[in-house]
Design an enzyme around this catalytic site. Sequence first.
Site, mmCIF file in Angstrom:
data_model
loop_
_atom_site.group_PDB
_atom_site.id
_atom_site.type_symbol
_atom_site.label_atom_id
_atom_site.label_comp_id
_atom_site.label_asym_id
_atom_site.label_seq_id
_atom_site.Cartn_x
_atom_site.Cartn_y
_atom_site.Cartn_z
ATOM 1 N N ASP A 54 8.346 28.195 7.362
ATOM 2 C CA ASP A 54 9.266 28.823 8.303
ATOM 3 C C ASP A 54 9.869 27.755 9.202
ATOM 4 O O ASP A 54 9.449 26.603 9.194
ATOM 5 C CB ASP A 54 8.599 29.940 9.096
ATOM 6 C CG ASP A 54 7.384 29.469 9.875
ATOM 7 O OD1 ASP A 54 7.275 28.251 10.119
ATOM 8 O OD2 ASP A 54 6.550 30.301 10.250
ATOM 9 N N GLY B 147 11.133 28.467 14.610
ATOM 10 C CA GLY B 147 11.793 29.228 15.666
ATOM 11 C C GLY B 147 10.901 30.269 16.302
ATOM 12 O O GLY B 147 10.911 30.457 17.521
ATOM 13 N N GLY C 96 18.941 32.678 0.021
ATOM 14 C CA GLY C 96 18.209 33.919 0.208
ATOM 15 C C GLY C 96 18.175 34.216 1.692
ATOM 16 O O GLY C 96 18.822 33.527 2.499
ATOM 17 N N ASP D 217 5.063 37.667 4.094
ATOM 18 C CA ASP D 217 3.957 36.811 4.518
ATOM 19 C C ASP D 217 3.346 37.396 5.771
ATOM 20 O O ASP D 217 4.023 38.108 6.520
ATOM 21 C CB ASP D 217 4.431 35.382 4.793
ATOM 22 C CG ASP D 217 5.211 35.289 6.101
ATOM 23 O OD1 ASP D 217 4.591 35.060 7.160
ATOM 24 O OD2 ASP D 217 6.445 35.478 6.074
ATOM 25 N N CYS E 239 -14.114 45.935 -7.135
ATOM 26 C CA CYS E 239 -13.188 44.865 -6.754
ATOM 27 C C CYS E 239 -13.493 43.617 -7.566
ATOM 28 O O CYS E 239 -14.653 43.235 -7.733
ATOM 29 C CB CYS E 239 -13.307 44.569 -5.261
ATOM 30 S SG CYS E 239 -12.295 43.172 -4.699
ATOM 31 N N CYS F 65 -12.609 40.456 -6.839
ATOM 32 C CA CYS F 65 -12.574 39.179 -6.116
ATOM 33 C C CYS F 65 -13.915 38.457 -6.205
ATOM 34 O O CYS F 65 -14.954 39.063 -6.498
ATOM 35 C CB CYS F 65 -12.166 39.390 -4.661
ATOM 36 S SG CYS F 65 -13.480 39.952 -3.550
ATOM 37 N N CYS G 285 -16.743 40.003 -3.906
ATOM 38 C CA CYS G 285 -17.337 41.267 -4.348
ATOM 39 C C CYS G 285 -18.142 41.116 -5.630
ATOM 40 O O CYS G 285 -19.066 41.908 -5.881
ATOM 41 C CB CYS G 285 -16.260 42.322 -4.528
ATOM 42 S SG CYS G 285 -15.596 42.936 -2.953
ATOM 43 N N HIS H 3 -11.744 38.073 0.132
ATOM 44 C CA HIS H 3 -11.597 39.483 -0.225
ATOM 45 C C HIS H 3 -10.302 40.072 0.323
ATOM 46 O O HIS H 3 -9.570 40.759 -0.405
ATOM 47 C CB HIS H 3 -12.781 40.302 0.278
ATOM 48 C CG HIS H 3 -12.564 41.775 0.110
ATOM 49 N ND1 HIS H 3 -12.740 42.417 -1.088
ATOM 50 C CD2 HIS H 3 -12.112 42.718 0.982
ATOM 51 C CE1 HIS H 3 -12.415 43.701 -0.962
ATOM 52 N NE2 HIS H 3 -12.042 43.905 0.292
#
Length: 410
Positions: free
Chosen positions: A90, A93, A252, A304, A342, A344, A347, A373
Amino acid sequence: MTFTVNTRLDGLGRAGTLTTPHGTIHTPAFIPVGTKATVKAVLPESIKDVGAQAVLANAYHLFLQPGSDIVDEAGGLGAFMNWPGPTFTDSGGFQVMSLGTGYKKVLSEQFAGSGQKGRDGSDLEVAENKIRRAHIDDDGVTFKSHLDGTKHRFTSEVSMRIQHELGADIIFAFDELTTLLNSRPYQEEALERTRLWAERCLVAHKKLTEERDGKPYQQLFGVLQGAQYEDLRRKAARDLGAMEVDGQMFDGFGIGGALEKENLGTIVGWVSEELPENKARHLLGISEPDDLFAAVEAGADTFDCVNPSRVARNAAIYSPDGRFNVTRSEFRRNFTPLVEGCGCYTCTHYTKAYLHHTFKAKEMISSTLATIHNEYYTVQLVDSIRRSITDGTFAEFKEETLGRFYANRR
Protein backbone atom coordinates in the site's frame (compact mmCIF):
# COMPACT_ATOMS: atom_id res chain seq x y z
CA MET A 1 -4.22 -7.09 -20.22
CA THR A 2 -3.41 -8.17 -16.67
CA PHE A 3 -6.97 -8.86 -15.47
CA THR A 4 -9.48 -11.13 -17.14
CA VAL A 5 -13.07 -11.78 -16.09
CA ASN A 6 -13.89 -15.47 -16.40
CA THR A 7 -17.35 -15.82 -14.80
CA ARG A 8 -19.97 -13.26 -13.80
CA LEU A 9 -22.76 -13.18 -11.27
CA ASP A 10 -26.08 -11.70 -12.36
CA GLY A 11 -25.03 -8.36 -10.89
CA LEU A 12 -21.56 -6.85 -10.49
CA GLY A 13 -19.73 -9.80 -8.96
CA ARG A 14 -17.23 -11.76 -10.97
CA ALA A 15 -14.47 -14.35 -10.84
CA GLY A 16 -11.31 -13.71 -12.80
CA THR A 17 -7.54 -13.92 -13.06
CA LEU A 18 -5.03 -11.21 -12.18
CA THR A 19 -1.65 -11.81 -13.81
CA THR A 20 1.60 -10.57 -12.20
CA PRO A 21 5.30 -11.24 -12.88
CA HIS A 22 5.35 -13.63 -9.90
CA GLY A 23 2.22 -15.61 -10.63
CA THR A 24 -1.49 -15.48 -11.39
CA ILE A 25 -4.04 -14.62 -8.70
CA HIS A 26 -7.42 -16.27 -9.10
CA THR A 27 -10.09 -13.86 -7.90
CA PRO A 28 -11.94 -13.25 -5.66
CA ALA A 29 -8.94 -13.72 -3.37
CA PHE A 30 -8.00 -12.80 0.19
CA ILE A 31 -4.49 -11.36 0.54
CA PRO A 32 -2.92 -11.82 4.01
CA VAL A 33 -1.16 -8.76 5.41
CA GLY A 34 2.55 -8.98 6.15
CA THR A 35 2.94 -5.40 7.36
CA LYS A 36 6.70 -5.39 7.94
CA ALA A 37 7.52 -8.09 5.37
CA THR A 38 6.15 -10.77 7.69
CA VAL A 39 2.72 -12.05 8.62
CA LYS A 40 3.17 -11.79 12.37
CA ALA A 41 4.21 -15.04 14.10
CA VAL A 42 4.05 -17.13 10.90
CA LEU A 43 6.64 -18.34 8.40
CA PRO A 44 6.10 -17.42 4.73
CA GLU A 45 6.06 -21.15 4.00
CA SER A 46 3.08 -21.51 6.34
CA ILE A 47 1.23 -18.69 4.57
CA LYS A 48 1.81 -20.52 1.29
CA ASP A 49 0.46 -23.71 2.88
CA VAL A 50 -2.80 -22.03 3.94
CA GLY A 51 -3.42 -21.36 0.25
CA ALA A 52 -2.61 -17.64 0.10
CA GLN A 53 -1.90 -16.49 -3.44
CA ALA A 54 -0.19 -13.20 -2.49
CA VAL A 55 0.80 -11.09 0.50
CA LEU A 56 0.56 -7.34 1.15
CA ALA A 57 3.19 -5.29 2.97
CA ASN A 58 3.19 -1.70 4.15
CA ALA A 59 5.22 1.06 2.52
CA TYR A 60 5.14 3.31 5.60
CA HIS A 61 6.50 0.68 7.98
CA LEU A 62 9.15 -0.65 5.60
CA PHE A 63 10.28 2.91 4.78
CA LEU A 64 10.90 3.54 8.48
CA GLN A 65 12.39 0.12 9.17
CA PRO A 66 14.60 -1.27 7.66
CA GLY A 67 14.38 1.26 4.78
CA SER A 68 13.07 0.70 1.26
CA ASP A 69 16.61 0.99 -0.11
CA ILE A 70 17.65 -2.07 1.88
CA VAL A 71 14.69 -4.07 0.56
CA ASP A 72 15.64 -2.95 -2.95
CA GLU A 73 19.22 -4.08 -2.42
CA ALA A 74 17.92 -7.45 -1.21
CA GLY A 75 16.15 -7.98 -4.52
CA GLY A 76 12.74 -6.63 -3.62
CA LEU A 77 10.03 -7.53 -1.14
CA GLY A 78 9.50 -11.13 -2.26
CA ALA A 79 13.19 -12.02 -2.16
CA PHE A 80 13.69 -10.15 1.12
CA MET A 81 10.97 -12.11 2.95
CA ASN A 82 11.40 -15.40 1.08
CA TRP A 83 7.97 -15.20 -0.53
CA PRO A 84 7.93 -16.54 -4.11
CA GLY A 85 4.46 -15.38 -5.13
CA PRO A 86 2.82 -12.06 -6.02
CA THR A 87 3.17 -9.11 -3.64
CA PHE A 88 1.24 -5.91 -2.94
CA THR A 89 2.33 -2.77 -1.08
CA ASP A 90 0.00 0.00 0.00
CA SER A 91 1.04 3.61 -0.46
CA GLY A 92 1.55 4.55 3.17
CA GLY A 93 -1.25 7.11 2.94
CA PHE A 94 -3.42 5.31 5.46
CA GLN A 95 -0.60 4.87 7.97
CA VAL A 96 0.80 8.39 7.89
CA MET A 97 -2.70 9.58 8.75
CA SER A 98 -3.92 6.79 11.02
CA LEU A 99 -0.75 6.78 13.12
CA GLY A 100 -0.57 10.54 12.88
CA THR A 101 -4.05 11.17 14.25
CA GLY A 102 -4.93 7.97 16.02
CA TYR A 103 -7.54 6.92 13.46
CA LYS A 104 -8.26 3.23 13.30
CA LYS A 105 -9.48 1.22 10.32
CA VAL A 106 -13.12 1.35 11.26
CA LEU A 107 -16.55 0.78 9.85
CA SER A 108 -19.50 3.05 10.57
CA GLU A 109 -19.76 4.30 14.16
CA GLN A 110 -16.88 2.31 15.61
CA PHE A 111 -14.77 5.36 16.46
CA ALA A 112 -13.11 5.64 19.85
CA GLY A 113 -11.62 9.01 20.69
CA SER A 114 -11.59 12.31 22.46
CA GLY A 115 -13.75 14.46 20.18
CA GLN A 116 -11.05 16.96 19.13
CA LYS A 117 -11.74 19.38 16.29
CA GLY A 118 -10.38 18.95 12.79
CA ARG A 119 -8.83 21.73 10.72
CA ASP A 120 -12.25 22.44 9.17
CA GLY A 121 -13.87 22.82 12.59
CA SER A 122 -15.75 19.53 12.38
CA ASP A 123 -15.57 16.88 15.07
CA LEU A 124 -12.40 14.86 14.64
CA GLU A 125 -11.98 11.75 16.72
CA VAL A 126 -8.45 11.12 17.92
CA ALA A 127 -7.68 7.93 19.79
CA GLU A 128 -7.05 8.26 23.49
CA ASN A 129 -3.48 9.15 24.51
CA LYS A 130 -2.49 9.94 20.91
CA ILE A 131 -0.84 13.14 19.77
CA ARG A 132 -1.34 14.57 16.30
CA ARG A 133 1.76 13.59 14.33
CA ALA A 134 0.61 14.22 10.75
CA HIS A 135 -0.09 17.49 8.96
CA ILE A 136 -1.55 17.65 5.45
CA ASP A 137 -1.03 20.27 2.79
CA ASP A 138 -1.76 20.25 -0.92
CA ASP A 139 1.69 18.87 -1.72
CA GLY A 140 1.80 15.97 0.76
CA VAL A 141 1.90 14.93 4.40
CA THR A 142 4.53 15.76 7.02
CA PHE A 143 4.57 13.34 9.92
CA LYS A 144 6.61 12.10 12.84
CA SER A 145 7.68 8.49 13.05
CA HIS A 146 5.74 6.51 15.64
CA LEU A 147 9.02 4.68 16.34
CA ASP A 148 11.37 7.49 17.30
CA GLY A 149 9.64 10.81 16.63
CA THR A 150 11.81 11.75 13.66
CA LYS A 151 10.14 13.96 11.05
CA HIS A 152 9.44 12.71 7.53
CA ARG A 153 7.45 13.77 4.51
CA PHE A 154 5.43 11.70 2.04
CA THR A 155 4.35 13.06 -1.32
CA SER A 156 3.10 11.24 -4.40
CA GLU A 157 6.64 11.11 -5.72
CA VAL A 158 8.12 9.85 -2.45
CA SER A 159 5.49 7.11 -2.11
CA MET A 160 6.13 5.97 -5.69
CA ARG A 161 9.88 5.89 -5.13
CA ILE A 162 9.50 3.86 -1.94
CA GLN A 163 7.15 1.38 -3.57
CA HIS A 164 9.37 0.99 -6.62
CA GLU A 165 12.27 0.22 -4.30
CA LEU A 166 10.13 -2.30 -2.41
CA GLY A 167 9.45 -3.91 -5.79
CA ALA A 168 5.94 -5.27 -5.22
CA ASP A 169 3.94 -6.51 -8.19
CA ILE A 170 0.98 -4.27 -7.32
CA ILE A 171 1.39 -0.85 -5.74
CA PHE A 172 -1.08 1.89 -4.80
CA ALA A 173 -1.29 5.61 -5.50
CA PHE A 174 -0.81 8.01 -2.60
CA ASP A 175 -4.12 9.28 -1.21
CA GLU A 176 -5.55 11.21 1.71
CA LEU A 177 -7.40 9.22 4.33
CA THR A 178 -10.64 10.75 5.58
CA THR A 179 -13.15 9.43 8.09
CA LEU A 180 -16.92 9.42 8.29
CA LEU A 181 -16.60 12.19 10.86
CA ASN A 182 -15.09 14.74 8.50
CA SER A 183 -17.52 17.32 7.11
CA ARG A 184 -18.84 17.21 3.56
CA PRO A 185 -16.79 20.30 2.51
CA TYR A 186 -13.63 18.69 3.82
CA GLN A 187 -14.42 15.40 2.03
CA GLU A 188 -14.69 17.37 -1.23
CA GLU A 189 -11.40 19.15 -0.58
CA ALA A 190 -9.62 15.89 0.25
CA LEU A 191 -11.06 14.14 -2.81
CA GLU A 192 -9.70 16.80 -5.11
CA ARG A 193 -6.34 16.65 -3.36
CA THR A 194 -6.28 12.86 -3.83
CA ARG A 195 -7.17 13.29 -7.53
CA LEU A 196 -4.26 15.67 -8.07
CA TRP A 197 -1.93 13.36 -6.14
CA ALA A 198 -3.09 10.49 -8.37
CA GLU A 199 -2.03 12.40 -11.48
CA ARG A 200 1.39 12.98 -9.95
CA CYS A 201 1.63 9.29 -9.08
CA LEU A 202 1.06 8.35 -12.72
CA VAL A 203 3.84 10.72 -13.81
CA ALA A 204 6.27 9.45 -11.16
CA HIS A 205 5.38 5.82 -11.83
CA LYS A 206 6.11 6.12 -15.54
CA LYS A 207 9.41 7.90 -14.88
CA LEU A 208 10.56 5.34 -12.31
CA THR A 209 9.51 2.44 -14.55
CA GLU A 210 11.69 3.85 -17.33
CA GLU A 211 14.60 4.57 -14.98
CA ARG A 212 14.50 1.07 -13.52
CA ASP A 213 14.49 -0.64 -16.90
CA GLY A 214 14.96 -4.37 -16.51
CA LYS A 215 12.83 -4.63 -13.37
CA PRO A 216 9.44 -6.36 -13.72
CA TYR A 217 6.60 -3.94 -14.42
CA GLN A 218 4.67 -2.96 -11.28
CA GLN A 219 0.93 -2.45 -11.66
CA LEU A 220 -0.23 0.85 -10.19
CA PHE A 221 -3.70 0.95 -8.64
CA GLY A 222 -5.49 4.27 -8.08
CA VAL A 223 -7.24 4.66 -4.72
CA LEU A 224 -10.87 5.78 -4.54
CA GLN A 225 -12.03 7.87 -1.60
CA GLY A 226 -15.32 9.71 -0.98
CA ALA A 227 -16.45 8.25 2.36
CA GLN A 228 -20.21 7.62 2.51
CA TYR A 229 -21.20 10.02 -0.29
CA GLU A 230 -22.49 8.45 -3.51
CA ASP A 231 -21.67 11.40 -5.75
CA LEU A 232 -18.12 11.65 -4.40
CA ARG A 233 -17.46 7.92 -4.70
CA ARG A 234 -18.78 7.86 -8.26
CA LYS A 235 -16.78 10.97 -9.16
CA ALA A 236 -13.60 9.41 -7.81
CA ALA A 237 -14.22 6.26 -9.84
CA ARG A 238 -14.92 8.19 -13.03
CA ASP A 239 -11.95 10.50 -12.56
CA LEU A 240 -9.39 7.80 -11.82
CA GLY A 241 -10.95 5.26 -14.16
CA ALA A 242 -10.43 7.57 -17.15
CA MET A 243 -7.26 9.28 -15.90
CA GLU A 244 -4.37 9.19 -18.34
CA VAL A 245 -1.17 11.20 -18.03
CA ASP A 246 1.43 11.01 -20.79
CA GLY A 247 0.07 7.63 -21.88
CA GLN A 248 0.10 6.12 -18.38
CA MET A 249 -3.20 4.91 -16.88
CA PHE A 250 -4.02 3.03 -13.70
CA ASP A 251 -3.76 -0.74 -13.99
CA GLY A 252 -6.42 -1.35 -11.33
CA PHE A 253 -8.11 0.35 -8.42
CA GLY A 254 -8.19 0.27 -4.63
CA ILE A 255 -11.35 1.14 -2.73
CA GLY A 256 -10.20 2.95 0.39
CA GLY A 257 -11.31 5.02 3.33
CA ALA A 258 -13.74 4.39 6.13
CA LEU A 259 -16.98 2.72 5.05
CA GLU A 260 -20.38 2.39 6.66
CA LYS A 261 -20.53 -1.33 7.36
CA GLU A 262 -24.25 -1.51 6.75
CA ASN A 263 -23.72 0.15 3.33
CA LEU A 264 -20.45 -1.52 2.36
CA GLY A 265 -21.91 -3.44 -0.57
CA THR A 266 -23.77 -0.36 -1.80
CA ILE A 267 -20.63 1.80 -1.71
CA VAL A 268 -18.54 -0.84 -3.50
CA GLY A 269 -21.32 -1.16 -6.05
CA TRP A 270 -21.28 2.57 -6.79
CA VAL A 271 -17.62 2.52 -7.80
CA SER A 272 -17.83 -0.84 -9.58
CA GLU A 273 -20.55 0.57 -11.84
CA GLU A 274 -18.22 3.41 -12.87
CA LEU A 275 -14.88 1.61 -13.17
CA PRO A 276 -13.53 -0.15 -16.28
CA GLU A 277 -14.64 -3.78 -16.42
CA ASN A 278 -11.23 -5.04 -17.48
CA LYS A 279 -9.30 -3.82 -14.43
CA ALA A 280 -9.10 -5.36 -10.97
CA ARG A 281 -10.67 -3.80 -7.86
CA HIS A 282 -9.03 -4.23 -4.47
CA LEU A 283 -10.97 -3.48 -1.28
CA LEU A 284 -8.60 -2.35 1.44
CA GLY A 285 -9.01 -3.65 4.99
CA ILE A 286 -11.92 -6.15 4.86
CA SER A 287 -12.07 -9.74 6.17
CA GLU A 288 -15.30 -10.46 8.07
CA PRO A 289 -17.49 -13.06 6.29
CA ASP A 290 -20.53 -10.80 5.80
CA ASP A 291 -18.33 -8.01 4.43
CA LEU A 292 -16.57 -10.39 2.05
CA PHE A 293 -19.80 -11.68 0.55
CA ALA A 294 -21.22 -8.17 0.23
CA ALA A 295 -18.08 -6.87 -1.42
CA VAL A 296 -17.75 -9.76 -3.85
CA GLU A 297 -21.38 -9.41 -4.87
CA ALA A 298 -20.78 -5.70 -5.49
CA GLY A 299 -17.79 -6.28 -7.75
CA ALA A 300 -14.63 -6.33 -5.59
CA ASP A 301 -11.94 -8.80 -6.65
CA THR A 302 -9.27 -8.89 -3.93
CA PHE A 303 -9.13 -7.98 -0.24
CA ASP A 304 -6.56 -7.55 2.51
CA CYS A 305 -6.94 -7.21 6.26
CA VAL A 306 -4.83 -7.64 9.40
CA ASN A 307 -7.81 -8.90 11.39
CA PRO A 308 -7.40 -12.69 11.02
CA SER A 309 -3.87 -12.54 12.42
CA ARG A 310 -4.58 -9.74 14.90
CA VAL A 311 -7.48 -11.48 16.64
CA ALA A 312 -5.57 -14.78 16.54
CA ARG A 313 -2.93 -13.29 18.82
CA ASN A 314 -5.74 -12.63 21.30
CA ALA A 315 -6.96 -16.25 21.16
CA ALA A 316 -10.00 -15.51 18.95
CA ILE A 317 -10.59 -18.41 16.56
CA TYR A 318 -12.67 -18.40 13.37
CA SER A 319 -14.99 -21.32 12.76
CA PRO A 320 -17.97 -21.99 10.48
CA ASP A 321 -20.16 -21.38 13.54
CA GLY A 322 -18.66 -17.99 14.38
CA ARG A 323 -15.68 -16.84 16.41
CA PHE A 324 -14.82 -18.24 19.82
CA ASN A 325 -12.07 -17.64 22.37
CA VAL A 326 -9.96 -20.73 22.93
CA THR A 327 -8.90 -19.57 26.40
CA ARG A 328 -12.38 -20.23 27.78
CA SER A 329 -12.32 -22.75 30.62
CA GLU A 330 -14.50 -25.22 28.74
CA PHE A 331 -11.58 -25.93 26.38
CA ARG A 332 -9.05 -26.82 29.06
CA ARG A 333 -9.64 -30.55 28.59
CA ASN A 334 -10.99 -30.49 25.05
CA PHE A 335 -8.77 -32.71 22.92
CA THR A 336 -10.47 -32.04 19.59
CA PRO A 337 -9.20 -29.76 16.77
CA LEU A 338 -10.12 -26.09 16.74
CA VAL A 339 -12.56 -26.97 13.94
CA GLU A 340 -13.52 -30.54 13.11
CA GLY A 341 -12.63 -31.33 9.51
CA CYS A 342 -10.45 -28.24 9.03
CA GLY A 343 -7.46 -29.00 6.83
CA CYS A 344 -5.04 -26.42 8.28
CA TYR A 345 -1.77 -27.45 9.91
CA THR A 346 -2.99 -26.42 13.35
CA CYS A 347 -6.20 -28.43 13.26
CA THR A 348 -4.49 -31.53 11.86
CA HIS A 349 -1.80 -31.53 14.57
CA TYR A 350 -3.08 -29.78 17.72
CA THR A 351 -6.09 -29.59 20.01
CA LYS A 352 -8.12 -26.89 21.70
CA ALA A 353 -6.62 -28.02 25.00
CA TYR A 354 -3.10 -27.41 23.71
CA LEU A 355 -3.88 -23.95 22.39
CA HIS A 356 -5.74 -23.15 25.62
CA HIS A 357 -2.60 -24.14 27.54
CA THR A 358 -0.14 -22.23 25.34
CA PHE A 359 -2.19 -19.04 25.45
CA LYS A 360 -2.56 -19.28 29.23
CA ALA A 361 1.17 -19.95 29.54
CA LYS A 362 1.89 -17.03 27.19
CA GLU A 363 3.91 -19.24 24.86
CA MET A 364 4.72 -17.73 21.46
CA ILE A 365 3.58 -20.84 19.63
CA SER A 366 0.00 -19.99 20.59
CA SER A 367 -0.01 -16.98 18.26
CA THR A 368 1.62 -18.99 15.49
CA LEU A 369 -0.89 -21.83 15.59
CA ALA A 370 -3.93 -19.56 15.95
CA THR A 371 -2.78 -17.33 13.09
CA ILE A 372 -2.24 -20.28 10.77
CA HIS A 373 -5.81 -21.39 11.41
CA ASN A 374 -7.43 -17.96 11.03
CA GLU A 375 -5.57 -17.17 7.82
CA TYR A 376 -6.49 -20.60 6.46
CA TYR A 377 -10.14 -20.06 7.33
CA THR A 378 -10.28 -16.65 5.61
CA VAL A 379 -8.31 -17.63 2.51
CA GLN A 380 -10.37 -20.80 2.07
CA LEU A 381 -13.65 -18.94 2.60
CA VAL A 382 -12.88 -16.56 -0.26
CA ASP A 383 -11.66 -19.45 -2.40
CA SER A 384 -15.01 -21.16 -1.76
CA ILE A 385 -16.83 -17.96 -2.73
CA ARG A 386 -14.88 -17.97 -6.01
CA ARG A 387 -15.82 -21.60 -6.67
CA SER A 388 -19.47 -20.84 -5.93
CA ILE A 389 -19.42 -18.09 -8.57
CA THR A 390 -17.90 -20.48 -11.09
CA ASP A 391 -20.34 -23.33 -10.41
CA GLY A 392 -23.41 -21.11 -10.07
CA THR A 393 -24.14 -21.72 -6.38
CA PHE A 394 -23.16 -18.32 -4.96
CA ALA A 395 -26.59 -17.40 -3.53
CA GLU A 396 -27.03 -20.75 -1.78
CA PHE A 397 -23.46 -20.74 -0.46
CA LYS A 398 -23.84 -17.20 0.88
CA GLU A 399 -27.10 -18.01 2.68
CA GLU A 400 -25.73 -21.22 4.21
CA THR A 401 -22.36 -19.74 5.27
CA LEU A 402 -23.64 -16.51 6.80
CA GLY A 403 -26.66 -18.19 8.37
CA ARG A 404 -24.37 -20.57 10.21
CA PHE A 405 -21.60 -18.10 11.07
CA TYR A 406 -23.95 -15.49 12.56
CA ALA A 407 -26.58 -17.87 13.97
CA ASN A 408 -25.71 -17.09 17.57
CA ARG A 409 -26.11 -13.34 17.03
CA ARG A 410 -29.79 -13.62 16.28
